[in-house]
Design a protein around this motif. Structure first.
Motif, PDB file in Angstrom:
ATOM      1  N   VAL A 130       0.861  -1.177   0.000  1.00 34.45           N
ATOM      2  CA  VAL A 130       0.000   0.000   0.000  1.00 34.45           C
ATOM      3  C   VAL A 130       0.900   1.231   0.000  1.00 34.45           C
ATOM      4  O   VAL A 130       1.628   1.477   0.971  1.00 34.45           O
ATOM      5  CB  VAL A 130      -0.938   0.030   1.226  1.00 34.45           C
ATOM      6  CG1 VAL A 130      -1.758   1.312   1.237  1.00 34.45           C
ATOM      7  CG2 VAL A 130      -1.858  -1.179   1.218  1.00 34.45           C
ATOM      8  N   GLY A 131       0.883   1.989  -1.082  1.00 38.82           N
ATOM      9  CA  GLY A 131       1.762   3.134  -1.198  1.00 38.82           C
ATOM     10  C   GLY A 131       3.172   2.707  -1.545  1.00 38.82           C
ATOM     11  O   GLY A 131       3.437   1.568  -1.940  1.00 38.82           O
ATOM     12  N   VAL A 132       4.116   3.635  -1.382  1.00 33.50           N
ATOM     13  CA  VAL A 132       5.532   3.369  -1.640  1.00 33.50           C
ATOM     14  C   VAL A 132       6.280   3.566  -0.341  1.00 33.50           C
ATOM     15  O   VAL A 132       6.340   4.678   0.203  1.00 33.50           O
ATOM     16  CB  VAL A 132       6.096   4.309  -2.727  1.00 33.50           C
ATOM     17  CG1 VAL A 132       7.585   4.027  -2.932  1.00 33.50           C
ATOM     18  CG2 VAL A 132       5.328   4.129  -4.024  1.00 33.50           C
ATOM     19  N   VAL A 133       6.852   2.480   0.185  1.00 36.10           N
ATOM     20  CA  VAL A 133       7.563   2.533   1.464  1.00 36.10           C
ATOM     21  C   VAL A 133       8.988   2.998   1.216  1.00 36.10           C
ATOM     22  O   VAL A 133       9.634   2.591   0.259  1.00 36.10           O
ATOM     23  CB  VAL A 133       7.556   1.144   2.136  1.00 36.10           C
ATOM     24  CG1 VAL A 133       8.273   1.192   3.481  1.00 36.10           C
ATOM     25  CG2 VAL A 133       6.128   0.659   2.303  1.00 36.10           C
ATOM     26  N   GLY A 134       9.455   3.872   2.097  1.00 35.96           N
ATOM     27  CA  GLY A 134      10.823   4.334   1.962  1.00 35.96           C
ATOM     28  C   GLY A 134      11.154   5.372   3.000  1.00 35.96           C
ATOM     29  O   GLY A 134      10.390   5.596   3.949  1.00 35.96           O
ATOM     30  N   ASP A 135      12.314   6.008   2.825  1.00 35.54           N
ATOM     31  CA  ASP A 135      12.659   7.077   3.747  1.00 35.54           C
ATOM     32  C   ASP A 135      11.911   8.337   3.327  1.00 35.54           C
ATOM     33  O   ASP A 135      10.987   8.294   2.521  1.00 35.54           O
ATOM     34  CB  ASP A 135      14.176   7.284   3.796  1.00 35.54           C
ATOM     35  CG  ASP A 135      14.750   7.611   2.416  1.00 35.54           C
ATOM     36  OD1 ASP A 135      13.949   7.999   1.526  1.00 35.54           O
ATOM     37  OD2 ASP A 135      15.962   7.485   2.221  1.00 35.54           O
ATOM     38  N   GLU A 136      12.319   9.478   3.851  1.00 41.17           N
ATOM     39  CA  GLU A 136      11.567  10.715   3.636  1.00 41.17           C
ATOM     40  C   GLU A 136      11.466  11.080   2.166  1.00 41.17           C
ATOM     41  O   GLU A 136      10.439  11.596   1.711  1.00 41.17           O
ATOM     42  CB  GLU A 136      12.226  11.848   4.421  1.00 41.17           C
ATOM     43  CG  GLU A 136      11.461  13.157   4.345  1.00 41.17           C
ATOM     44  CD  GLU A 136      12.066  14.223   5.235  1.00 41.17           C
ATOM     45  OE1 GLU A 136      11.529  15.349   5.245  1.00 41.17           O
ATOM     46  OE2 GLU A 136      13.059  13.927   5.910  1.00 41.17           O
ATOM     47  N   LYS A 137      12.473  10.812   1.386  1.00 36.85           N
ATOM     48  CA  LYS A 137      12.460  11.192  -0.027  1.00 36.85           C
ATOM     49  C   LYS A 137      11.673  10.202  -0.879  1.00 36.85           C
ATOM     50  O   LYS A 137      11.108  10.563  -1.893  1.00 36.85           O
ATOM     51  CB  LYS A 137      13.896  11.305  -0.541  1.00 36.85           C
ATOM     52  CG  LYS A 137      14.697  12.411   0.121  1.00 36.85           C
ATOM     53  CD  LYS A 137      16.096  12.484  -0.451  1.00 36.85           C
ATOM     54  CE  LYS A 137      16.892  13.610   0.213  1.00 36.85           C
ATOM     55  NZ  LYS A 137      18.269  13.703  -0.316  1.00 36.85           N
ATOM     56  N   GLN A 138      11.662   8.938  -0.480  1.00 37.50           N
ATOM     57  CA  GLN A 138      11.022   7.912  -1.291  1.00 37.50           C
ATOM     58  C   GLN A 138       9.561   7.695  -0.931  1.00 37.50           C
ATOM     59  O   GLN A 138       8.787   7.218  -1.747  1.00 37.50           O
ATOM     60  CB  GLN A 138      11.777   6.577  -1.116  1.00 37.50           C
ATOM     61  CG  GLN A 138      13.221   6.657  -1.546  1.00 37.50           C
ATOM     62  CD  GLN A 138      13.984   5.423  -1.103  1.00 37.50           C
ATOM     63  OE1 GLN A 138      13.716   4.865  -0.046  1.00 37.50           O
ATOM     64  NE2 GLN A 138      14.943   5.004  -1.927  1.00 37.50           N
ATOM     65  N   HIS A 139       9.173   8.057   0.260  1.00 38.32           N
ATOM     66  CA  HIS A 139       7.869   7.683   0.808  1.00 38.32           C
ATOM     67  C   HIS A 139       6.700   8.317   0.048  1.00 38.32           C
ATOM     68  O   HIS A 139       6.709   9.489  -0.276  1.00 38.32           O
ATOM     69  CB  HIS A 139       7.807   8.117   2.279  1.00 38.32           C
ATOM     70  CG  HIS A 139       6.443   8.008   2.879  1.00 38.32           C
ATOM     71  ND1 HIS A 139       5.984   6.852   3.429  1.00 38.32           N
ATOM     72  CD2 HIS A 139       5.442   8.907   3.001  1.00 38.32           C
ATOM     73  CE1 HIS A 139       4.763   7.048   3.880  1.00 38.32           C
ATOM     74  NE2 HIS A 139       4.407   8.282   3.628  1.00 38.32           N
ATOM     75  N   VAL A 140       5.694   7.498  -0.273  1.00 38.10           N
ATOM     76  CA  VAL A 140       4.435   7.971  -0.855  1.00 38.10           C
ATOM     77  C   VAL A 140       3.296   7.302  -0.099  1.00 38.10           C
ATOM     78  O   VAL A 140       3.168   6.076  -0.115  1.00 38.10           O
ATOM     79  CB  VAL A 140       4.322   7.643  -2.360  1.00 38.10           C
ATOM     80  CG1 VAL A 140       2.965   8.108  -2.898  1.00 38.10           C
ATOM     81  CG2 VAL A 140       5.454   8.306  -3.131  1.00 38.10           C
ATOM     82  N   PHE A 163       7.032  -0.280   7.380  1.00 34.27           N
ATOM     83  CA  PHE A 163       6.107   0.857   7.469  1.00 34.27           C
ATOM     84  C   PHE A 163       6.880   2.167   7.448  1.00 34.27           C
ATOM     85  O   PHE A 163       7.977   2.265   8.014  1.00 34.27           O
ATOM     86  CB  PHE A 163       5.292   0.776   8.764  1.00 34.27           C
ATOM     87  CG  PHE A 163       4.042   1.606   8.755  1.00 34.27           C
ATOM     88  CD1 PHE A 163       2.832   1.060   8.395  1.00 34.27           C
ATOM     89  CD2 PHE A 163       4.079   2.949   9.094  1.00 34.27           C
ATOM     90  CE1 PHE A 163       1.683   1.817   8.381  1.00 34.27           C
ATOM     91  CE2 PHE A 163       2.941   3.722   9.073  1.00 34.27           C
ATOM     92  CZ  PHE A 163       1.725   3.146   8.720  1.00 34.27           C
ATOM     93  N   SER A 164       6.278   3.171   6.782  1.00 34.52           N
ATOM     94  CA  SER A 164       6.866   4.517   6.775  1.00 34.52           C
ATOM     95  C   SER A 164       5.754   5.549   6.740  1.00 34.52           C
ATOM     96  O   SER A 164       4.681   5.318   6.187  1.00 34.52           O
ATOM     97  CB  SER A 164       7.804   4.711   5.572  1.00 34.52           C
ATOM     98  OG  SER A 164       7.075   4.628   4.361  1.00 34.52           O
ATOM     99  N   SER A 165       6.031   6.686   7.371  1.00 31.18           N
ATOM    100  CA  SER A 165       5.076   7.794   7.357  1.00 31.18           C
ATOM    101  C   SER A 165       5.846   9.098   7.508  1.00 31.18           C
ATOM    102  O   SER A 165       6.518   9.321   8.515  1.00 31.18           O
ATOM    103  CB  SER A 165       4.060   7.647   8.496  1.00 31.18           C
ATOM    104  OG  SER A 165       3.166   8.734   8.500  1.00 31.18           O
ATOM    105  N   TYR A 166       5.728   9.983   6.465  1.00 30.21           N
ATOM    106  CA  TYR A 166       6.420  11.269   6.490  1.00 30.21           C
ATOM    107  C   TYR A 166       5.530  12.420   6.024  1.00 30.21           C
ATOM    108  O   TYR A 166       5.987  13.533   5.888  1.00 30.21           O
ATOM    109  CB  TYR A 166       7.662  11.209   5.585  1.00 30.21           C
ATOM    110  CG  TYR A 166       8.781  10.389   6.163  1.00 30.21           C
ATOM    111  CD1 TYR A 166       9.677  10.949   7.078  1.00 30.21           C
ATOM    112  CD2 TYR A 166       8.928   9.059   5.810  1.00 30.21           C
ATOM    113  CE1 TYR A 166      10.694  10.184   7.615  1.00 30.21           C
ATOM    114  CE2 TYR A 166       9.960   8.288   6.333  1.00 30.21           C
ATOM    115  CZ  TYR A 166      10.841   8.853   7.248  1.00 30.21           C
ATOM    116  OH  TYR A 166      11.841   8.112   7.779  1.00 30.21           O
ATOM    117  N   GLN A 167       4.287  12.141   5.777  1.00 32.77           N
ATOM    118  CA  GLN A 167       3.433  13.187   5.229  1.00 32.77           C
ATOM    119  C   GLN A 167       2.158  13.380   6.039  1.00 32.77           C
ATOM    120  O   GLN A 167       1.194  13.942   5.547  1.00 32.77           O
ATOM    121  CB  GLN A 167       3.053  12.844   3.786  1.00 32.77           C
ATOM    122  CG  GLN A 167       4.234  12.849   2.837  1.00 32.77           C
ATOM    123  CD  GLN A 167       3.803  12.543   1.415  1.00 32.77           C
ATOM    124  OE1 GLN A 167       2.669  12.185   1.177  1.00 32.77           O
ATOM    125  NE2 GLN A 167       4.726  12.704   0.476  1.00 32.77           N
TER     126      GLN A 167
END
Length: 605
Positions: A130-140, A163-167
């Motif tokens: 679900v979405g694009v997992v990554g660090d702050e630059k890659q995360h969607v 899991f990632s969340s930056y937005q």
């Protein structure tokens, strides 16, 4: 080469540690009729995605080993509560033992919307993304509910969630993951997704109904503004439900999360503005003008941020400024209190229902701030309120329709007798009008025609062509020494004299003669088609008839002691023509002046 060996050693250490960590296998209990969830203790690797040998492109970064130490966390939870940050990434991992009966059977996972992006692995196999997992630059981010069906042969399965969340203002696995047999989990998924979509569609229909109702009232020149804002409020509320939990728009559109979130918050602002305007217009007791303007300015500021700033900014600002709505709710609750206290003529049930809806919004706001542990209820209480309002409008419309039918039936019944009544009354009105016309032309004291009728008759005569005008005689009559009579006998006796004079003069008139009171004790007579000799004879006849009344008059200035009259007459004849009525009247008046020099005589020419 040396760096690769170090990375390999670190990977082996991490895998060995993770194996120890996940040794505490958790037993799951679910049946064909009952699901369970994966809440509880998980192992979390902060700022690290565990390397998957099947995906060699995931390389462990060159960081110290301390950063890869797993910590025990309790899910569901947010990054803010786990590590004190809202923006973060890492891997959650735990091993579960399935019930013996579930081995080899289809098993389902329901993953509600989460505030972030994630990859779900089962035994190191990627099952869901679900979405694009990554660090702050890659995360969607892509917040949407998902349903996963899988089957396993061993009793134990290891679940890993990168899991990632930056937005977002929150992040992490904040909603429980449900597991169970396929059928009950699928039913659980549909119960969470479809009802909200169905209710949203129903709200759209309600809003359209109210909008059409408002347009119908507009055609009949009835007030519609509050009802129109209410319909816009419900419409935006229903549309927002498609872009809020459980993010129904992801099921049938390709709108990305960023645009969807902006639309969600824009609709939230419109909902707030339309709600405030509706309350201000329809229920002014519940909202003070100053608070309405203040909150409208806050909503406008939110609009600007939503259009120009990233979600982490406008979402945080929204949650902070929403606290200002406490003023609205306090003001409205106070208004409801005054309505009940002073027994104002107002829909108390409507005011009370709005107060309850406001309280549920406060409840959900506190829930969003994690200050209370509960579930969101404002959406459902608002839906109930909208449905109740719609039912009330429908009931009012039905009652009005029944009354209209009853009125129409009564109108049909009355119409059967109305024509006859109208005919009778029309005839009566015509008679009264004729009587009124006659009354308007009669002198109220003597019953003779008045000055208005006299002028009208003369104008009709002189309006004819000159060659068609019949010869007429016009006479002016005046009571001799009438002022002395009134001074001596009184005005009431004088009125009696005038009445008797009219009676006796009428007796002298031919059928086509016309008698009018000119004014005071003066009278005028018109005789059509009369010769000079006949006119003089008529004047003498009138003098004699008045004398024979023998009405006593002791205050005369001559030797006579009865009431007499003087007459002046002008005759329209071939050798004597008058251009208009005024000329004819002046001539007769001059003859009357000459007759009054002698009294009790007539001069006609």
């Amino acid at each position: 080469m040396q760096m690769s060996i170090i990375q390999l050693l670190l990977s082996l250490c991490i895998l060995a540690y993770s194996t120890v960590c996940i040794a505490d296998v958790r037993q799951l209990e679910f049946t064909p009729k009952k699901n369970t969830n994966l809440d509880g203790t998980w192992h979390y690797f902060p700022k690290h995605f565990i390397n998957n040998p099947k995906e060699p492109h995931q390389v462990i970064s060159n960081q110290s080993q301390e950063q890869y130490q797993a910590i025990s966390v309790s899910l569901p939870n947010s990054f803010e509560q786990l590590i004190g940050q809202t923006s973060h990434h890492g891997s959650f991992i735990q091993t579960f033992r399935l019930p013996q009966a579930a081995i080899g059977e289809p098993v389902a996972l329901f993953l509600p919307y989460q505030y972030g992006a994630y990859k779900l692995y089962i035994d190191d196999k990627l099952m869901l993304k679900v979405g694009v997992v990554g660090d702050e630059k890659q995360h969607v981010t892509e917040m949407a509910p998902r349903l996963l069906i899988f089957s396993v042969n061993p009793a134990e399965v290891t679940l890993r969630v990168d899991f990632s969340s930056y937005q977002h203002i929150r992040g992490g696995l904040e909603n429980s993951i449900v597991i169970g047999y396929e059928e009950p989990v699928r039913r659980y998924f549909y119960l969470h997704v479809i009802p909200a979509t169905w209710v949203s569609g129903m709200l759209v229909m309600i809003s359209l109904f109210m909008a059409l109702f408002a347009v119908y009232r507009l055609r009949h020149h009835q007030p519609i503004i509050p009802l129109l804002f209410l319909s816009l409020f419900i419409l935006c509320f229903s549309l927002r439900s498609f872009f809020a939990v459980p993010f129904s728009y992801t099921l049938f559109t390709s709108i990305d999360w960023l645009l969807g979130t902006r639309i969600e918050y824009m609709l939230t602002g419109l909902i707030s503005f339309f709600f405030l305007t509706y309350i201000r217009l329809a229920l002014p007791h519940l909202l003070h003008k100053t608070i309405y303007i203040f909150l409208s300015c806050i909503i406008f500021a939110n609009f600007l941020l939503i259009l120009t700033q990233p979600p982490v900014v406008f979402q945080a600002f929204f949650f902070k400024t929403f606290a200002a709505s406490i003023l609205l709710f306090i003001n409205m609750l106070y208004g409801v209190y005054k309505i009940f206290k002073y027994k104002n003529k107002f829909s108390k049930s409507n005011a009370l229902a709005i107060g309850v809806v406001c309280l549920t919004f406060i409840h959900d706001y506190l829930l969003g701030l994690r200050l209370i542990d509960s579930v969101e209820i404002a959406f459902y209480t608002s839906c109930i309120y909208f449905i109740v309002v719609t039912l009330q409008l429908s009931r009012d419309y039905a009652l009005q329709s029944e009354q209209a039918i009853a009125y129409n039936q009564e109108l049909i019944r009355l119409n059967h007798t109305l024509d006859q009544q109208v005919a009778e009354r029309t005839h009566t009105v015509i008679q009264l009008n004729e009587q009124l016309k006659i009354q308007l032309k009669l002198d109220g004291l003597t019953g003779a025609y008045n000055r208005f009728a006299l002028n009208e008759m003369l104008q009709d005569y002189f309006s004819q062509p000159a060659d068609k005008r019949a010869f007429i005689g016009f006479f002016m009559l005046d009571v001799d020494f009438f002022k002395n009579y009134n001074d001596y006998y009184g005005h009431l006796k004088g009125d009696e004299v005038l009445k008797k004079l009219v009676e006796v003069l009428r007796q002298q008139l031919p059928e086509n003669g016309f008698l009018a009171r000119y004014g005071g004790e003066e009278f005028a007579i018109i005789l059509p088609n009369v010769s000079l000799l006949a006119a003089q004879a008529f004047a003498e006849q009138c003098l004699t008839a008045v004398r024979e009344l023998n009405l006593q008059h002791q205050q005369r200035l001559d030797d006579k002691h009865v009431v007499t009259i003087s007459i002046g007459g002008a005759l329209m004849q071939p050798q004597q023509r008058y251009e208009n009525a005024d000329a004819l009247i002046r001539c007769a008046d001059l003859r009357l002046y000459q007759a009054k020099q002698q009294r009790d005589c007539a001069i006609v020419s």
